[in-house]
Design an enzyme around this catalytic site. Sequence first.
Site, PDB file in Angstrom:
ATOM      1  N   HIS A 221       0.829  -1.209   0.000  1.00 37.83           N
ATOM      2  CA  HIS A 221       0.000   0.000   0.000  1.00 37.83           C
ATOM      3  C   HIS A 221       0.862   1.258   0.000  1.00 37.83           C
ATOM      4  CE1 HIS A 221      -4.319  -1.211   0.951  1.00 37.83           C
ATOM      5  NE2 HIS A 221      -3.693  -2.301   0.555  1.00 37.83           N
ATOM      6  N   ASP A 222       2.012   1.152   0.579  1.00 40.03           N
ATOM      7  CA  ASP A 222       3.096   2.116   0.470  1.00 40.03           C
ATOM      8  C   ASP A 222       2.805   3.240  -0.537  1.00 40.03           C
ATOM      9  OD1 ASP A 222       5.548   3.291   0.484  1.00 40.03           O
ATOM     10  OD2 ASP A 222       6.671   1.539  -0.131  1.00 40.03           O
TER      11      ASP A 222
ATOM     12  N   GLY B 187       2.887  -6.482   8.421  1.00 38.87           N
ATOM     13  CA  GLY B 187       4.262  -6.167   8.807  1.00 38.87           C
ATOM     14  C   GLY B 187       4.541  -4.683   8.785  1.00 38.87           C
ATOM     15  N   GLY B 188       4.377  -4.067   7.620  1.00 42.20           N
ATOM     16  CA  GLY B 188       4.636  -2.638   7.494  1.00 42.20           C
ATOM     17  C   GLY B 188       3.578  -1.789   8.158  1.00 42.20           C
ATOM     18  N   HIS B 189       2.336  -2.268   8.158  1.00 42.18           N
ATOM     19  CA  HIS B 189       1.222  -1.518   8.741  1.00 42.18           C
ATOM     20  C   HIS B 189       1.501  -1.133  10.188  1.00 42.18           C
ATOM     21  CE1 HIS B 189      -2.831  -0.220   9.490  1.00 42.18           C
ATOM     22  NE2 HIS B 189      -3.210  -1.312  10.141  1.00 42.18           N
TER      23      HIS B 189
ATOM     24  N   TYR C 197       1.509   7.394   5.638  1.00 40.30           N
ATOM     25  CA  TYR C 197       1.133   8.099   4.416  1.00 40.30           C
ATOM     26  C   TYR C 197       2.375   8.839   3.928  1.00 40.30           C
ATOM     27  CZ  TYR C 197      -3.722   7.508   6.064  1.00 40.30           C
ATOM     28  OH  TYR C 197      -4.914   7.002   6.510  1.00 40.30           O
TER      29      TYR C 197
END
Length: 559
Positions: free
Chosen positions: A139-140, A209-211, A502
């Site tokens: 989503h990056d 993970g990134g979230h 974001y």
Amino acid sequence: MPILFICMTYVLAQAQKHSIRDLGTQKTMVLPISHLPLFVCVLLLSVSSTYSASIQESFVQCLNLNSDRTFPFHSLIYNPNNPSFTTILDSSAQNLRCLEPSAPKPEFIFTPSGDSHVQAAVICSKKLGIHLRVRSGGHDYEGLSYVSEIESPFIVVDLLKLRGINVDIKSNTAWVQAGATTGEVYYRIYEKSSVLGFPAGLCTSLGIGGHITGGAYGTMMRKYGLGADNVLDAQIVDANGRILDRAAMGEDLFWAIRGGGGGSFGILLWWKIKLVPVPPTVTVFTVTKTLEQGATKLLHRWQEVAPYIDDNLFIRVIIQPSSGGNKTQRTITTSYNALFLGEARKLLQLMKTSFPELGLTRKDCLETSWIKSVLYIAGFPSDTPLEVLLKGKSTFKNFFKAKSDFVREPIPETGLEGLWQRSLIEDSPLMIFNPYGGKMSQFSESDIPFPHRNGTLYKIQYLSIWQEGDKNAAKHMEWIRKLYNYMGPYVSSLPREAYVNYRDLDLGMNNKNSTGYIQASAWGYRYFKNNFDRLVKIKTKVDPQNIFRHEQSIPPLPV
């Protein structure tokens, strides 16, 4: 340097020299000048292709040397010559702007099938001097997990195959692998219990993970805080290729990875999360008001209510232009999209006393289970089966640019009217106001790196969305930047805060392998406020060589 440019400069430099040395036989060949351009270009293109292949081959050999057993690693690697390369690269990417032909592409994508493969990948990228990017969801917003504007060549380690989820109802915990999506996590919890959940994202295709590395907010944030506030343990691969849990990494690093942003401290393998109770019946609703129905006054009132209302109630506002009744005149619609952790009867009593201006009725309310509320908030049709949560694919793929703000004082009606005027001239703008308060205000700004706590009324997400690729991208980028400038007087200041999940490269970028503290402060204080300095100290300690870096990674201090 582009191959064509190398070819032309080499031809010019050699124009008066008719000899080329054969690297295989070490003999000198004399060629006519007319043959030089084609010969040199073919030679250099061949060298480039060989170089890419040699990087991959060296990487595979190194993986085998640093794994506990031999493995067919070639089957886990996709390079541009592989028919599946584009499919893998595009699979979880959300912003099509980052997939344009002009966007830099990795030498190859490595899709590890186990934790030890990730460990070996870090060791090998370090040994071979290959820059590495890590993707757990995609989503990056600026594509930093699969695009590199400052490093070439680079590879991507995509954790899409690492999706294990182990739920333990007895302890109300779960170990969740980094490549799993929020939707998969919610579903696996639901399989074991209908009265437990986890307070993470509203979008079900987010990679967990990134979230969580950026905070992870959702509809239960006012009741239970962020996803990162509900992490008990973790496993990461550090810059030395070691797999560390909380005890081994120490409390400083454990603090940093829960909200300090992804791609700076290591590769997240697993989170141990704390599950939270949810009632058997929850209530959702969406009520939409246009400008003609008093949307401005109502939104002004929402600012005064939503951060202070009952902690069980989360009411966000989705704002976008739409055609009016005659379908020729555009107007602004404000949609109040909500989750209440309880039955409709109690919700209606609460709204009657706290926010009667919205005019909520029983017909507006839908009683459902918490797991089905996840689908509702994510925008799925009412008859969508729960198994859609296991698909893990983003339903939102567009060209877009996003920005964020945090609001600490209600925006006056005149300020909102200026916002409407500017929104009506853009093709497809979207804004989402997410309320804070409740549990979010009970955490200190320094409990984890995510600092946007007490005193924050709500967060704004701004988006400009388009379909025509690069054709009019500059127009849409200019619009959102002007809107952002307009909003300056109405939002937080010193610093003007932003949400790290974001990512916004307008705030600044690192140079190639040179992350300077002063330069990084431009975005570091916006994302983390005073926590930025502590993050820099931890980065200096755990990754002094800056192995994990990208355009907005945390900088180490010079040794």
